[in-house]
Design an enzyme around this catalytic site. Structure first.
Site, PDB file in Angstrom:
ATOM      1  N   ARG A   1       0.815  -1.241   0.000  1.00 32.42           N
ATOM      2  CA  ARG A   1       0.000   0.000   0.000  1.00 32.42           C
ATOM      3  C   ARG A   1       0.834   1.271   0.000  1.00 32.42           C
ATOM      4  O   ARG A   1       0.369   2.331   0.389  1.00 32.42           O
ATOM      5  CB  ARG A   1      -0.992   0.021   1.164  1.00 32.42           C
TER       6      ARG A   1
ATOM      7  N   LYS B   1       2.718  11.237 -11.679  1.00 33.41           N
ATOM      8  CA  LYS B   1       1.827  10.363 -12.456  1.00 33.41           C
ATOM      9  C   LYS B   1       2.550   9.051 -12.701  1.00 33.41           C
ATOM     10  O   LYS B   1       3.673   9.050 -13.225  1.00 33.41           O
ATOM     11  CB  LYS B   1       1.457  11.006 -13.795  1.00 33.41           C
TER      12      LYS B   1
ATOM     13  N   GLU C   1       8.514  17.305 -25.538  1.00 34.27           N
ATOM     14  CA  GLU C   1       7.923  17.723 -24.244  1.00 34.27           C
ATOM     15  C   GLU C   1       8.524  19.052 -23.777  1.00 34.27           C
ATOM     16  O   GLU C   1       7.870  19.808 -23.066  1.00 34.27           O
ATOM     17  CB  GLU C   1       8.111  16.637 -23.177  1.00 34.27           C
TER      18      GLU C   1
ATOM     19  N   LYS D   1       6.690  22.808 -14.916  1.00 40.22           N
ATOM     20  CA  LYS D   1       5.888  21.666 -14.456  1.00 40.22           C
ATOM     21  C   LYS D   1       5.630  21.758 -12.956  1.00 40.22           C
ATOM     22  O   LYS D   1       4.528  21.471 -12.486  1.00 40.22           O
ATOM     23  CB  LYS D   1       6.561  20.345 -14.830  1.00 40.22           C
TER      24      LYS D   1
ATOM     25  N   GLU E   1      -4.828  16.864 -11.217  1.00 40.91           N
ATOM     26  CA  GLU E   1      -5.459  17.220 -12.489  1.00 40.91           C
ATOM     27  C   GLU E   1      -6.968  17.447 -12.374  1.00 40.91           C
ATOM     28  O   GLU E   1      -7.764  16.912 -13.148  1.00 40.91           O
ATOM     29  CB  GLU E   1      -5.160  16.158 -13.568  1.00 40.91           C
TER      30      GLU E   1
ATOM     31  N   ARG F   1      -3.782  21.281 -14.523  1.00 43.92           N
ATOM     32  CA  ARG F   1      -2.734  20.334 -14.940  1.00 43.92           C
ATOM     33  C   ARG F   1      -3.002  19.744 -16.326  1.00 43.92           C
ATOM     34  O   ARG F   1      -2.055  19.331 -17.016  1.00 43.92           O
ATOM     35  CB  ARG F   1      -2.578  19.227 -13.884  1.00 43.92           C
TER      36      ARG F   1
ATOM     37  N   ASN G   1      -1.116  18.280 -21.081  1.00 49.73           N
ATOM     38  CA  ASN G   1      -1.445  17.260 -22.077  1.00 49.73           C
ATOM     39  C   ASN G   1      -1.584  17.832 -23.483  1.00 49.73           C
ATOM     40  O   ASN G   1      -2.154  17.178 -24.361  1.00 49.73           O
ATOM     41  CB  ASN G   1      -2.752  16.564 -21.690  1.00 49.73           C
TER      42      ASN G   1
ATOM     43  N   HIS H   1      -1.307  15.612 -26.512  1.00 51.36           N
ATOM     44  CA  HIS H   1      -1.388  14.216 -26.084  1.00 51.36           C
ATOM     45  C   HIS H   1      -2.686  13.525 -26.518  1.00 51.36           C
ATOM     46  O   HIS H   1      -2.717  12.303 -26.610  1.00 51.36           O
ATOM     47  CB  HIS H   1      -1.242  14.121 -24.558  1.00 51.36           C
TER      48      HIS H   1
ATOM     49  N   HIS I   1      -1.775  10.258 -28.070  1.00 50.91           N
ATOM     50  CA  HIS I   1      -2.105   8.948 -27.480  1.00 50.91           C
ATOM     51  C   HIS I   1      -2.875   8.079 -28.484  1.00 50.91           C
ATOM     52  O   HIS I   1      -2.710   6.850 -28.516  1.00 50.91           O
ATOM     53  CB  HIS I   1      -2.920   9.128 -26.202  1.00 50.91           C
TER      54      HIS I   1
ATOM     55  N   HIS J   1       6.721   7.964 -27.794  1.00 51.02           N
ATOM     56  CA  HIS J   1       5.735   8.847 -27.162  1.00 51.02           C
ATOM     57  C   HIS J   1       5.968  10.305 -27.585  1.00 51.02           C
ATOM     58  O   HIS J   1       5.032  11.009 -27.974  1.00 51.02           O
ATOM     59  CB  HIS J   1       5.828   8.698 -25.639  1.00 51.02           C
TER      60      HIS J   1
HETATM   61  P1  NAD Z   1      11.538   5.095 -22.570  1.00 49.91           P
HETATM   62  O1  NAD Z   1      11.434   4.972 -21.137  1.00 49.91           O
HETATM   63  O2  NAD Z   1      11.006   4.003 -23.415  1.00 49.91           O
HETATM   64  O3  NAD Z   1      13.051   5.374 -22.952  1.00 49.91           O
HETATM   65  C1  NAD Z   1      13.394   5.535 -24.297  1.00 49.91           C
HETATM   66  C2  NAD Z   1      14.508   4.589 -24.735  1.00 49.91           C
HETATM   67  O4  NAD Z   1      15.752   5.116 -24.285  1.00 49.91           O
HETATM   68  C3  NAD Z   1      14.417   3.203 -24.174  1.00 49.91           C
HETATM   69  O5  NAD Z   1      14.854   2.280 -25.127  1.00 49.91           O
HETATM   70  C4  NAD Z   1      15.397   3.253 -23.000  1.00 49.91           C
HETATM   71  O6  NAD Z   1      15.889   1.992 -22.640  1.00 49.91           O
HETATM   72  C5  NAD Z   1      16.472   4.117 -23.562  1.00 49.91           C
HETATM   73  N1  NAD Z   1      17.296   4.829 -22.606  1.00 49.91           N
HETATM   74  C6  NAD Z   1      16.919   5.389 -21.447  1.00 49.91           C
HETATM   75  N2  NAD Z   1      17.929   6.101 -20.931  1.00 49.91           N
HETATM   76  C7  NAD Z   1      18.970   5.965 -21.757  1.00 49.91           C
HETATM   77  C8  NAD Z   1      20.281   6.482 -21.777  1.00 49.91           C
HETATM   78  N3  NAD Z   1      20.709   7.322 -20.849  1.00 49.91           N
HETATM   79  N4  NAD Z   1      21.116   6.117 -22.775  1.00 49.91           N
HETATM   80  C9  NAD Z   1      20.665   5.292 -23.767  1.00 49.91           C
HETATM   81  N5  NAD Z   1      19.421   4.810 -23.828  1.00 49.91           N
HETATM   82  C10 NAD Z   1      18.581   5.151 -22.833  1.00 49.91           C
HETATM   83  O7  NAD Z   1      10.785   6.420 -23.102  1.00 49.91           O
HETATM   84  P2  NAD Z   1      10.713   7.906 -22.550  1.00 49.91           P
HETATM   85  O8  NAD Z   1      10.595   8.743 -23.752  1.00 49.91           O
HETATM   86  O9  NAD Z   1      11.760   8.177 -21.567  1.00 49.91           O
HETATM   87  O10 NAD Z   1       9.337   7.921 -21.761  1.00 49.91           O
HETATM   88  C11 NAD Z   1       8.119   7.681 -22.422  1.00 49.91           C
HETATM   89  C12 NAD Z   1       7.122   7.161 -21.420  1.00 49.91           C
HETATM   90  O11 NAD Z   1       6.913   8.168 -20.428  1.00 49.91           O
HETATM   91  C13 NAD Z   1       5.771   6.848 -22.012  1.00 49.91           C
HETATM   92  O12 NAD Z   1       5.319   5.636 -21.495  1.00 49.91           O
HETATM   93  C14 NAD Z   1       4.903   7.982 -21.536  1.00 49.91           C
HETATM   94  O13 NAD Z   1       3.554   7.610 -21.408  1.00 49.91           O
HETATM   95  C15 NAD Z   1       5.519   8.310 -20.223  1.00 49.91           C
HETATM   96  N6  NAD Z   1       5.260   9.682 -19.751  1.00 49.91           N
HETATM   97  C16 NAD Z   1       4.833   9.838 -18.490  1.00 49.91           C
HETATM   98  C17 NAD Z   1       4.619  11.098 -17.984  1.00 49.91           C
HETATM   99  C18 NAD Z   1       4.233  11.283 -16.539  1.00 49.91           C
HETATM  100  O14 NAD Z   1       3.885  12.402 -16.158  1.00 49.91           O
HETATM  101  N7  NAD Z   1       4.304  10.242 -15.735  1.00 49.91           N
HETATM  102  C19 NAD Z   1       4.865  12.215 -18.792  1.00 49.91           C
HETATM  103  C20 NAD Z   1       5.326  12.020 -20.091  1.00 49.91           C
HETATM  104  C21 NAD Z   1       5.521  10.732 -20.567  1.00 49.91           C
HETATM  105  N1  GLY Z   2       2.720  14.727 -18.503  1.00 52.07           N
HETATM  106  C1  GLY Z   2       1.503  15.328 -18.083  1.00 52.07           C
HETATM  107  C2  GLY Z   2       1.379  15.484 -16.626  1.00 52.07           C
HETATM  108  O1  GLY Z   2       2.277  15.150 -15.888  1.00 52.07           O
HETATM  109  O2  GLY Z   2       0.375  15.927 -16.163  1.00 52.07           O
END
Ligand code: NAD
Ligand code: GLY
Length: 379
Positions: A134, A156, A198, A240, A250, A254, A258, A261, A265, A278
């Protein structure tokens, strides 16, 4: 964390911090170099008999042992779980690998999880931390530009469902975020561009001076010039933090984060997770959302063109993929109705209005269809 005790990074980059102000859930984002592998970075974390580093098969070889060494002076038992790499693995099955590692190693309620990787690792680790016993503490160590400027900040967490992106999850804040710019040196160029989507997002929704700064420095950013990256990460995190500090869960404001997005999405889910990154989907989604804003009379075409040019210069697609051979627009609309911002089946878009803010509202289906038809690749 007392970052003033740390050495300045390469090129004399100063270490900066951005605060997320959320009462008892407040925390600091540290931005600089030589951070994630320094024991000092973690000196103010609470004690725990064990910790779990969660990473993936791409990031682990370069970074996992260095993090383990930095955690060694403070924590007696350091466990590691390596997840498969890819958006298509942001699933229940992969999440269970984290729970398996926690239970197999007898981790308790004080165990701290360390998310070492991009947004996929960060979102899944955060969700595991929110639900294991939890709720246990976790630290974000984002290693992609996208994760440093967005996903590691704000709490998030979650996983995808075949019907919709990030549909299952929780709001759960980390104890600390460590943005080590050195990790961006190994990032593939395509991933750097995805992160820039982003960064660009924050301009038209919150700060036109920053938008102009990105336009003026896009070449330095693409060349990974450390001072430019440091400024982009810091300003993005500040914006942010400002938004999340006012609307953590949100309820309203917030949602502006998006921007791009809703269309993005739909592209990710419609093509199958992992086909487009993404950030690529968000980049193209911003172009589509800007066109929709213009067709609603909220901004003029010059802003749409300015944004499109910047997104293109960042190495991102500005034309949408077709998601169906027949009635492509209908498929987009169907996918966008599953978006978390939808209310009663009505899609709500983040739309520009030229005020360094954004509006979150519906739009007539006919107009959305026109935008999709105009912005998608013809067969
Ligand atoms: P990812 O986590 O898939 O990383 C991208 C690629 O880079 C992967 O292959 C990873 O292994 C590689 N990688 C990571 N660090 C590296 C490094 N230092 N050197 C070499 N390779 C490296 O993708 P991302 O773009 O980081 O994140 C996208 C995800 O984040 C999506 O799932 C999206 O929905 C999510 N997201 C979440 C929020 C939130 O607020 N929580 C906001 C935006 C996006
Ligand atoms: N990436 C959108 C949010 O964090 O709200």
């Amino acid at each position: 964390m007392n970052v003033s005790n740390l050495d300045p990074g390469f090129s004399g980059l100063p270490i900066s911090t951005v605060a997320i102000d959320l009462q008892h859930r407040s925390y600091q984002i540290a931005i600089g170099s030589s951070l994630f592998d320094s024991p000092l970075t973690y000196s103010e974390l609470p004690g725990a008999s064990s910790v779990l580093i969660v990473t993936n098969s791409t990031v682990a070889p370069s970074y996992a042992e260095r993090l383990r060494a930095a955690l060694c002076p403070k924590f007696a038992n350091i466990h590691l779980v390596i997840l498969p790499d890819g958006e298509e693995f942001k699933t229940w099955e992969t999440l269970n690998l984290i729970f398996d590692a926690l239970l197999k190693n007898g981790c308790d309620r004080k165990t701290i999880l360390f998310a070492l990787g991009g947004g996929v690792v960060g979102d899944m680790t955060g969700f595991a931390a929110a639900s294991y016993m939890r709720g246990v503490p976790f630290v974000q160590i984002p290693t992609t530009l996208l994760a440093q400027v967005d996903s590691s900040v704000g709490g998030k967490t979650g996983i995808n469902h075949p019907f919709g992106k990030n549909m299952i999850g929780a709001f759960y804040q980390p104890l600390q975020v460590v943005c080590d710019l050195d990790t961006l040196k190994t990032l593939p160029a395509r991933e750097l561009s995805a992160g820039l989507a982003e960064v660009i997002k924050y301009g038209p929704i919150a700060d036109y001076d920053f938008f102009a700064w990105i336009e003026a420095h896009i070449d330095e950013l693409l060349a990974r010039e450390p001072a430019a990256l440091a400024h982009a990460v810091k300003r993005s995190c500040e914006i942010k933090a400002w938004v999340v500090g006012q609307d953590e869960r949100e309820g309203g404001l917030r949602a502006i984060l998006n921007f791009g997005h809703t269309f993005g999405h739909a592209i990710e889910a419609g093509l199958g997770y992992g086909r487009w990154l993404h950030g690529e989907a968000v980049g193209c989604g911003m172009v589509m959302a800007a066109h929709l804003s213009q067709r609603l009379g909220l901004v003029d075409i010059a802003l749409v063109q300015r944004l499109t040019t910047l997104i293109q210069k960042a190495g991102l697609p500005v034309t949408g993929p077709r998601l169906a051979e027949i009635d492509n627009a209908r498929r987009y609309l169907e996918l966008m109705r599953v978006d978390k911002k939808s209310e009663g089946g009505q899609i709500r878009f983040v739309l520009l209005d030229g005020t360094a803010s954004a509006q979150v509202r519906g739009a007539p289906d006919d107009l959305v269809r026109e935008v999709i038809d105009a912005c998608c690749i013809c067969l």
